[in-house]
Design a protein around this motif. Structure first.
Motif, short mmCIF file in Angstrom:
data_model
loop_
_atom_site.label_atom_id
_atom_site.label_comp_id
_atom_site.label_asym_id
_atom_site.label_seq_id
_atom_site.Cartn_x
_atom_site.Cartn_y
_atom_site.Cartn_z
N LEU A 33 7.06 5.69 14.48
CA LEU A 33 8.09 6.39 15.23
C LEU A 33 7.68 6.52 16.69
O LEU A 33 6.49 6.39 17.03
N GLY B 11 0.83 5.40 0.33
CA GLY B 11 0.03 6.56 0.73
C GLY B 11 0.20 7.72 -0.23
O GLY B 11 1.01 7.68 -1.17
N GLY B 12 -0.57 8.78 0.03
CA GLY B 12 -0.61 9.94 -0.86
C GLY B 12 0.75 10.56 -1.14
O GLY B 12 1.06 10.91 -2.28
N GLY C 39 8.96 4.29 9.34
CA GLY C 39 8.19 3.30 10.12
C GLY C 39 7.34 4.00 11.15
O GLY C 39 7.11 5.22 11.06
N LYS D 166 5.15 4.65 3.45
CA LYS D 166 4.82 6.03 3.82
C LYS D 166 6.00 6.95 3.59
O LYS D 166 6.95 6.57 2.90
N ASP D 167 5.98 8.12 4.23
CA ASP D 167 7.08 9.07 4.07
C ASP D 167 7.92 9.17 5.34
O ASP D 167 8.61 10.15 5.55
N VAL D 168 7.80 8.18 6.22
CA VAL D 168 8.61 8.14 7.45
C VAL D 168 9.19 6.72 7.59
O VAL D 168 8.65 5.77 7.02
N THR E 121 7.32 9.01 18.46
CA THR E 121 6.24 9.99 18.58
C THR E 121 6.10 10.73 17.26
O THR E 121 6.83 10.46 16.30
N ASP E 122 5.14 11.65 17.19
CA ASP E 122 4.91 12.41 15.96
C ASP E 122 6.16 13.23 15.62
O ASP E 122 6.57 14.09 16.41
N ARG F 155 6.58 15.60 13.78
CA ARG F 155 6.34 17.04 13.63
C ARG F 155 6.42 17.73 15.00
O ARG F 155 6.57 18.93 15.08
N GLN G 178 -1.36 9.78 13.38
CA GLN G 178 -1.89 9.71 12.02
C GLN G 178 -1.35 8.51 11.23
O GLN G 178 -1.92 8.12 10.22
N VAL G 179 -0.28 7.90 11.72
CA VAL G 179 0.49 6.98 10.87
C VAL G 179 -0.31 5.80 10.30
O VAL G 179 -0.08 5.39 9.16
N LYS H 298 0.84 -1.20 0.00
CA LYS H 298 0.00 0.00 0.00
C LYS H 298 0.88 1.25 0.00
O LYS H 298 1.82 1.35 0.80
P1 ADP Z 1 0.14 7.90 4.23
O1 ADP Z 1 -0.61 8.94 3.48
O2 ADP Z 1 1.32 7.37 3.54
O3 ADP Z 1 -0.76 6.88 4.83
P2 ADP Z 1 0.08 9.55 6.54
O4 ADP Z 1 0.39 10.99 6.22
O5 ADP Z 1 -1.36 9.19 6.69
O6 ADP Z 1 0.78 8.67 5.45
O7 ADP Z 1 0.85 9.08 7.85
C1 ADP Z 1 2.23 9.31 7.96
C2 ADP Z 1 2.47 10.58 8.76
O8 ADP Z 1 2.02 10.38 10.11
C3 ADP Z 1 3.94 10.92 8.93
O9 ADP Z 1 4.38 11.71 7.85
C4 ADP Z 1 4.01 11.62 10.27
O10 ADP Z 1 4.07 13.02 10.08
C5 ADP Z 1 2.69 11.29 10.95
N1 ADP Z 1 2.86 10.65 12.27
C6 ADP Z 1 2.27 11.04 13.41
N2 ADP Z 1 2.62 10.25 14.42
C7 ADP Z 1 3.46 9.31 13.94
C8 ADP Z 1 4.18 8.21 14.50
N3 ADP Z 1 4.09 7.89 15.79
N4 ADP Z 1 4.94 7.48 13.67
C9 ADP Z 1 5.06 7.77 12.38
N5 ADP Z 1 4.42 8.79 11.78
C10 ADP Z 1 3.63 9.57 12.55
#
Ligand code: ADP
Ligand code: ASP
Ligand code: MG
Length: 457
Positions: A228, A7-8, A226, A222-224, A230-231, A233, A258-259, A5
Motif C-alpha cells: 500500500l 502469513g500468520g 498488496g 497477506k491481510d491487505v 503507506t501503513d 494503520r 512491515q509488509v 506463502k
Molecule cells: P504476514 O504475516 O501476512 O506476512 P504482516 O503482518 O507481516 O503480514 O504484514 C502485513 C501488514 O503490514 C499489514 O496488515 C499492514 O498493517 C502492515 N503494513 C505496514 N506498511 C504497509 C504497506 N506499505 N503496505 C502494506 N501493508 C503494510
C-alpha cells in the motif's frame, strides 16, 4: 511452478485454514510449494511465554488451546500437534528451571509456531484429498549461519532446495511426490541447531525457494490488498501500489514497512522471479507485483514509510571535516561499537546520521568520537522515507516542503539515498504519524502529485 506463502493472519484459525486450502487447491495444477507462518499471534505468544518462564511461570495455554482446537475443528488427527506441544512444554519447563533463555533457545522455542501450522495444513489438505506433506525447512536444505534470532541463509541453501524439490518443481516427480507444505522463518545452522531468519522471515523462505526453483512467481498472501501507499494503520485511505521494483520494496521494508521482510527481495532480485502480494481476505483484488524495473514511466512516488525510535547524531569538527580520512575515522568508530547507520547527511561543517536506538552503546561511541569532534545525540526521532523516483526529486521536495511548512512541521535532516529510490526526512517521533499523513495527502490525495497517475504504472 509457483510458491504460495501465507502469513500468520491468513492461517489464524480453522476457518482461515479451510479458506486458504481452497485457494491452494485452485492453483494445484501449477505445482505450488506452500510456505506458512505460525498461526495468528503464535510467535508473539511464544516469546512472551519465554519471558514468563524466566520468572518461573509456565504459560502455554493460549498456544496449546489454539492448536488443539484447530486440529479438532479441522477434523484431523491431533497426533503430530500433540507430540510437538509435548516437546514445547518440556523446553519451557527447562527454561523456567534454569531461569535463562539464550538467543539459541529462543529460536528453538519460536520454531514450534511454524512447525505446528504446517502439520495442521498438511493434515487438512490430505483429508481433502490433496496429496500434501509437511516439510520442516531444514529437511529441504535450509542452512543458515549461527546468528540466532536474525540468521542469514548460507549460499548452499540454493542448491539444497533444488536437490530436494527440483523434481517436484519440474513436474518430473509424477505422482510420487506430494505438495510440500514448508515452515517459513526457520532453518538450522551447520551445528544442527535451529535458527530463525528475523521477524517476518517467512517472506524470505518463500522468495529463496521461488528463486532457487526459478518459479513462475512467488505469491505472498497477506491481510491487505498488496503493498500500500503507506501503513494503513496510519492512513486508512492508503491504496494498493500496482507495480513496484525489488529495489523500491527492499528500501520500503528496510525503512520500516512491515509488509515484507527487509531481506526478502534479495533472492528474486538475483533471478528476476516476480513476487506478487495478494490479500487472502480479498482474493479477487489484483494485489501488487514486484519486478526488476518499470516498463512505463511510473508516478513519481511509490509509497511512504516511517521508522520510529531512532537516534540522530550530529558530529561537528571544523578542524577535520572535509579532511582526508575523517569520514573513514567516524565510520570506524561506529563499526567498533557494532552500530549500523541508516541515513547520512553531510554539510560543510557537520555530519548527521541516524542509528537504531535499541541496539546502540552510545556512551562508548561518544567517548571515541569526542576525541576529534563535538557530538550531539538526540533520541526519539523518526525517519520518514519516501520511496520514489529521485530523478524527480525537485518536484517531490518542493511539494513536500510546501506541505510541511504549511503545517509548521520542523524537519531536522533530509537525505537523498544513493539508491535512487529514497528520500528520507528526520522529525520527532511524536510528529511522525502526522508527517506521514501530510505527505500521503500531498502525493496521493486529490490534486496531489500522483493523483490519477499511480493507477497507470
Ligand atoms: P504476514 O504475516 O501476512 O506476512 P504482516 O503482518 O507481516 O503480514 O504484514 C502485513 C501488514 O503490514 C499489514 O496488515 C499492514 O498493517 C502492515 N503494513 C505496514 N506498511 C504497509 C504497506 N506499505 N503496505 C502494506 N501493508 C503494510
Ligand atoms: N512467525 C514469524 C513472525 O511472526 C515469521 C513470519 O510471520 O514471517 O515474525
Ligand atoms: Mg510478515
Amino acid at each position: 511452478m509457483i510458491v504460495m506463502k501465507f502469513g500468520g493472519s491468513s492461517v489464524a484459525n480453522a476457518d482461515r485454514i479451510r479458506h486458504v486450502a481452497e485457494i491452494i487447491k485452485k492453483f494445484s495444477s501449477k505445482r505450488p510449494v506452500v510456505v506458512l507462518s505460525a498461526m495468528g499471534d503464535t510467535t508473539d505468544d511464544l516469546l512472551s511465554a519465554a519471558d514468563q518462564a524466566l520468572s518461573g511461570v509456565i504459560s502455554l495455554e493460549a498456544v496449546e488451546k489454539l492448536h488443539k482446537t484447530t486440529a479438532q475443528e479441522l477434523g484431523i488427527s491431533p497426533k503430530d500437534v500433540d507430540d510437538l506441544l509435548g516437546e514445547l512444554r518440556t523446553l519451557l519447563t527447562g527454561i523456567s528451571m534454569l531461569r535463562e533463555v539464550t538467543p539459541r533457545s529462543k529460536d528453538y522455542l519460536v520454531s514450534f509456531g511454524e512447525r505446528l501450522s504446517v502439520r495442521l495444513m498438511a493434515g487438512y489438505l490430505s483429508s481433502q484429498g490433496v496429496r500434501a506433506e509437511f516439510r520442516d525447512a531444514w529437511d529441504i536444505g535450509f542452512l543458515s549461519d549461527s546468528n540466532y534470532v536474525n540468521a542469514d541463509l548460507l549460499p548452499a541453501t540454493w542448491e539444497n532446495i533444488r536437490n530436494r524439490l527440483g523434481a517436484y518443481a519440474a513436474g518430473k516427480a509424477g505422482d510420487g511426490m506430494a505438495m510440500p507444505i514448508v515452515t517459513g522463518f526457520i532453518a538450522k545452522d551447520e551445528k544442527g541447531f535451529i535458527t530463525t531468519l528475523g521477524r517476518g522471515g517467512s517472506d524470505l523462505t518463500a522468495t529463496i525457494i521461488g528463486a532457487a526453483l526459478r518459479a513462475d512467481e512467488v505469491q505472498t498472501w497477506k491481510d491487505v490488498d498488496g503493498i500500500l501507499t503507506t501503513d494503513p494503520r496510519i492512513v486508512k485511505e492508503a491504496r494498493p501500489v500496482p507495480i513496484a521494483t525489488y529495489d523500491e520494496v527492499a528500501e520500503l521494508a528496510y525503512f520500516g514497512a512491515q509488509v515484507l521482510h527487509p531481506r526478502s527481495m534479495q533472492p528474486c532480485l538475483q533471478t528476476g522471479t516476480p513476487v506478487r502480494v495478494k490479500n487472502s481476505y480479498n482474493v479477487d483484488a489484483p494485489g501488487s507485483i514486484i519486478v526488476t524495473r518499470h516498463e512505463t514511466t511510473p508516478s513519481p512516488v511509490r509509497a511512504i514509510t516511517s521508522k520510529k525510535g531512532v537516534t540522530l547524531i550530529d558530529i561537528v569538527s571544523t578542524r577535520m571535516l572535509g579532511q582526508y580520512g575523517f569520514l573513514a575515522k567516524v565510520f570506524d568508530s561506529f563499526a567498533d561499537h557494532s552500530i549500523s547507520v541508516d541515513v547520512v547527511a553531510t554539510s560543510e561543517v557537520s555530519l548527521s546520521l541516524t542509528v537504531d536506538s535499541k541496539k546502540a552503546n552510545f556512551a562508548g561511541l561518544r567517548h571515541d568520537l569526542e576525541k576529534y569532534a563535538s557530538i550531539d545525540i538526540r533520541k526519539d526521532k523518526s525517519i520518514v522515507t519516501i520511496i520514489c523516483d529521485v530523478r524527480r526529486s525537485s518536484a517531490i521536495l518542493a511539494a513536500s516542503f510546501a506541505a510541511l511548512a504549511r503545517e509548521g512541521v520542523n524537519v531536522q535532516m533530509i537525505s537523498q539515498g544513493a539508491s535512487k529510490v529514497n528520500i528520507s526526512f528526520i522529525c520527532d517521533s511524536d510528529e511522525s504519524d502526522d508527517v506521514v499523513r501530510l505527505l500521503h495527502d500531498c502525493y496521493f490525495g486529490k490534486g496531489g502529485l500522483c493523483d490519477g497517475e499511480s493507477a497507470s504504472v
